[in-house]
Scaffold this motif. Structure first.
Motif, PDB file in Angstrom:
ATOM      1  N   TRP A  80      -1.353  -6.561   7.281  1.00  0.00           N
ATOM      2  CA  TRP A  80      -1.738  -5.446   6.400  1.00  0.00           C
ATOM      3  C   TRP A  80      -2.899  -5.845   5.493  1.00  0.00           C
ATOM      4  O   TRP A  80      -3.851  -5.068   5.327  1.00  0.00           O
ATOM      5  CB  TRP A  80      -0.550  -4.989   5.552  1.00  0.00           C
ATOM      6  CG  TRP A  80       0.761  -4.872   6.264  1.00  0.00           C
ATOM      7  CD1 TRP A  80       1.966  -5.359   5.858  1.00  0.00           C
ATOM      8  CD2 TRP A  80       1.028  -4.207   7.516  1.00  0.00           C
ATOM      9  NE1 TRP A  80       2.956  -5.068   6.750  1.00  0.00           N
ATOM     10  CE2 TRP A  80       2.421  -4.353   7.787  1.00  0.00           C
ATOM     11  CE3 TRP A  80       0.243  -3.513   8.426  1.00  0.00           C
ATOM     12  CZ2 TRP A  80       3.019  -3.842   8.925  1.00  0.00           C
ATOM     13  CZ3 TRP A  80       0.839  -3.006   9.569  1.00  0.00           C
ATOM     14  CH2 TRP A  80       2.201  -3.162   9.810  1.00  0.00           C
ATOM     15  N   SER A 108      -6.894  -4.217   5.459  1.00  0.00           N
ATOM     16  CA  SER A 108      -7.511  -3.659   4.256  1.00  0.00           C
ATOM     17  C   SER A 108      -8.739  -4.454   3.829  1.00  0.00           C
ATOM     18  O   SER A 108      -9.791  -3.879   3.510  1.00  0.00           O
ATOM     19  CB  SER A 108      -6.491  -3.627   3.116  1.00  0.00           C
ATOM     20  OG  SER A 108      -5.438  -2.736   3.413  1.00  0.00           O
ATOM     21  N   ASP A 113      -7.283   1.557  -2.996  1.00  0.00           N
ATOM     22  CA  ASP A 113      -7.522   2.944  -2.596  1.00  0.00           C
ATOM     23  C   ASP A 113      -8.935   3.395  -2.953  1.00  0.00           C
ATOM     24  O   ASP A 113      -9.605   4.075  -2.161  1.00  0.00           O
ATOM     25  CB  ASP A 113      -6.499   3.870  -3.263  1.00  0.00           C
ATOM     26  CG  ASP A 113      -5.078   3.534  -2.873  1.00  0.00           C
ATOM     27  OD1 ASP A 113      -4.893   2.930  -1.802  1.00  0.00           O
ATOM     28  OD2 ASP A 113      -4.150   3.852  -3.644  1.00  0.00           O
ATOM     29  N   SER A 129      -5.079   6.536   2.226  1.00  0.00           N
ATOM     30  CA  SER A 129      -5.130   5.149   1.758  1.00  0.00           C
ATOM     31  C   SER A 129      -4.025   4.869   0.753  1.00  0.00           C
ATOM     32  O   SER A 129      -3.416   3.791   0.759  1.00  0.00           O
ATOM     33  CB  SER A 129      -6.502   4.868   1.124  1.00  0.00           C
ATOM     34  OG  SER A 129      -6.550   3.574   0.574  1.00  0.00           O
ATOM     35  N   THR A 134      -1.048   6.320   0.501  1.00  0.00           N
ATOM     36  CA  THR A 134       0.241   6.209   1.189  1.00  0.00           C
ATOM     37  C   THR A 134       0.360   4.851   1.873  1.00  0.00           C
ATOM     38  O   THR A 134       1.411   4.201   1.826  1.00  0.00           O
ATOM     39  CB  THR A 134       0.384   7.336   2.228  1.00  0.00           C
ATOM     40  OG1 THR A 134       0.240   8.607   1.571  1.00  0.00           O
ATOM     41  CG2 THR A 134       1.740   7.280   2.902  1.00  0.00           C
ATOM     42  N   TYR A 135      -0.720   4.428   2.503  1.00  0.00           N
ATOM     43  CA  TYR A 135      -0.735   3.117   3.166  1.00  0.00           C
ATOM     44  C   TYR A 135      -0.513   1.991   2.160  1.00  0.00           C
ATOM     45  O   TYR A 135       0.294   1.083   2.383  1.00  0.00           O
ATOM     46  CB  TYR A 135      -2.070   2.935   3.884  1.00  0.00           C
ATOM     47  CG  TYR A 135      -2.265   1.573   4.506  1.00  0.00           C
ATOM     48  CD1 TYR A 135      -1.803   1.286   5.786  1.00  0.00           C
ATOM     49  CD2 TYR A 135      -2.928   0.553   3.808  1.00  0.00           C
ATOM     50  CE1 TYR A 135      -1.986   0.043   6.357  1.00  0.00           C
ATOM     51  CE2 TYR A 135      -3.114  -0.696   4.371  1.00  0.00           C
ATOM     52  CZ  TYR A 135      -2.646  -0.944   5.641  1.00  0.00           C
ATOM     53  OH  TYR A 135      -2.825  -2.194   6.198  1.00  0.00           O
ATOM     54  N   SER A 136      -1.232   2.051   1.030  1.00  0.00           N
ATOM     55  CA  SER A 136      -1.155   0.961   0.054  1.00  0.00           C
ATOM     56  C   SER A 136       0.200   0.883  -0.635  1.00  0.00           C
ATOM     57  O   SER A 136       0.678  -0.210  -0.964  1.00  0.00           O
ATOM     58  CB  SER A 136      -2.261   1.113  -1.000  1.00  0.00           C
ATOM     59  OG  SER A 136      -2.052   2.269  -1.799  1.00  0.00           O
ATOM     60  N   PHE A 163       2.332  -0.774   2.362  1.00  0.00           N
ATOM     61  CA  PHE A 163       1.921  -2.030   2.985  1.00  0.00           C
ATOM     62  C   PHE A 163       1.140  -2.974   2.065  1.00  0.00           C
ATOM     63  O   PHE A 163       0.841  -4.099   2.468  1.00  0.00           O
ATOM     64  CB  PHE A 163       1.072  -1.730   4.223  1.00  0.00           C
ATOM     65  CG  PHE A 163       1.788  -0.918   5.259  1.00  0.00           C
ATOM     66  CD1 PHE A 163       2.828  -1.464   5.996  1.00  0.00           C
ATOM     67  CD2 PHE A 163       1.441   0.402   5.489  1.00  0.00           C
ATOM     68  CE1 PHE A 163       3.498  -0.716   6.956  1.00  0.00           C
ATOM     69  CE2 PHE A 163       2.099   1.152   6.447  1.00  0.00           C
ATOM     70  CZ  PHE A 163       3.138   0.595   7.183  1.00  0.00           C
TER      71      PHE A 163
END
Length: 287
Positions: A11, A15, A162, A265, A267-269, A272
């Motif tokens: 992850w 990023s 983000d 971004s 939601t991902y951060s 993860f």
């Protein structure tokens, strides 16, 4: 149960790769600053009827004669705004005359004209940075008091992630950055921190209950428990914003695009990035 912590390096690598490439492109190409930050001329034209896409395209062709990078947007129901960095005060009457003759407009002069100086653009950039920093610092203080300092730092790193991801997309696509971008970034910060807090709250709740045997299972289990909520929230939000981007006018699209990127971004951060950072930091401190 999702194995998020076990794949932390993956992850982080994803990023960091996007951010590093974006920052390198930013260093060499720079952001495509719009008129709000760079300065320039704004001309608002009142049309006799609501302009469709064909009319807007014709106006773009006319304005491109005076500034190839000019932007044409529909405002309200019967107004069109032309923004250009190279359009001079002397060129405005000729620009409007071409539009007036093309569409047989009754108005003798543009509805509104204004010039934004470079100093105003610098002030807007400075205020945008200050407002973002103030928001991040206040969030850090709140989360540190509500949870603990390590949660706060992890959340702030996720927020910075983000913002950098969103900027990277703007650099990749060379999308003009205007004041709507700043409003969208502040909105993304609020959305992202809310999603992160939900995960952190579940981690704290499960930690008190002693539901899991170790900290790794605690983080993975808490993320798994909140995953459905996160997916449902982001999908319903994206459906609305994507519809605005597809069917909205140019000014709405400028606001919707960074929201789409930032929400994805965020939601991902929250899943993860933020939680794995807290886990890694906590494990090192306990070692």
């Amino acid at each position: 149960m999702l194995k998020v912590v076990e794949r932390t390096k993956i992850w982080f690598t994803i990023s960091l790769s996007i951010i590093i490439v974006g920052m390198l492109m930013w260093a060499f190409k720079g952001l495509n600053l719009g008129i709000d930050f760079k300065g320039g001329t704004v001309v608002t034209v009142k049309m006799d009827k609501e302009p469709d896409n064909g009319v807007l395209e014709e106006i773009r062709k006319i304005s491109a004669k005076y500034d190839s990078s000019s932007q044409v947007q529909k405002v309200g129901t019967d107004e069109v705004t032309i923004r250009g960095n190279a359009i001079t005060d002397e060129q405005i009457p000729q620009l409007y005359k071409e539009i007036k003759d093309k569409f047989n407009l009754k108005q003798e002069k543009p509805r509104y004209t204004d010039r934004i100086g470079p100093s105003i653009g610098k002030e807007l950039r400075r205020n945008a940075i200050y407002s973002s920093l103030v928001a991040v610092v206040l969030m850090l203080i709140y989360i540190s008091l509500r949870f603990e300092f390590r949660f706060g730092v992890a959340a702030v790193i996720a927020l910075i992630h983000d913002v950098l991801i969103t900027i990277a997309v703007y650099v990749f696509l060379q999308i003009p950055v205007n004041s709507s971008f700043v409003a969208a970034i502040l909105t993304v910060l609020g959305y992202s921190i809310n999603d992160t807090i939900v995960v952190f709250d579940r981690i704290r709740e499960n930690s008190k209950k002693g539901t899991f045997n170790n900290r790794r299972e605690l983080v993975n289990g808490s993320i798994s428990q909140t995953l459905t909520r996160s997916i449902n929230t982001v999908l319903t939000t994206l459906f609305t914003i994507t519809a605005l981007y597809i069917f909205g006018v140019s000014s709405i699209k400028e606001f919707a695009l960074p929201l789409i990127v930032g929400i994805l971004s965020g939601t991902y951060s929250s899943i993860f990035i933020a939680s794995p950072i807290w886990y890694v930091w906590t494990e090192k401190k306990m070692a």
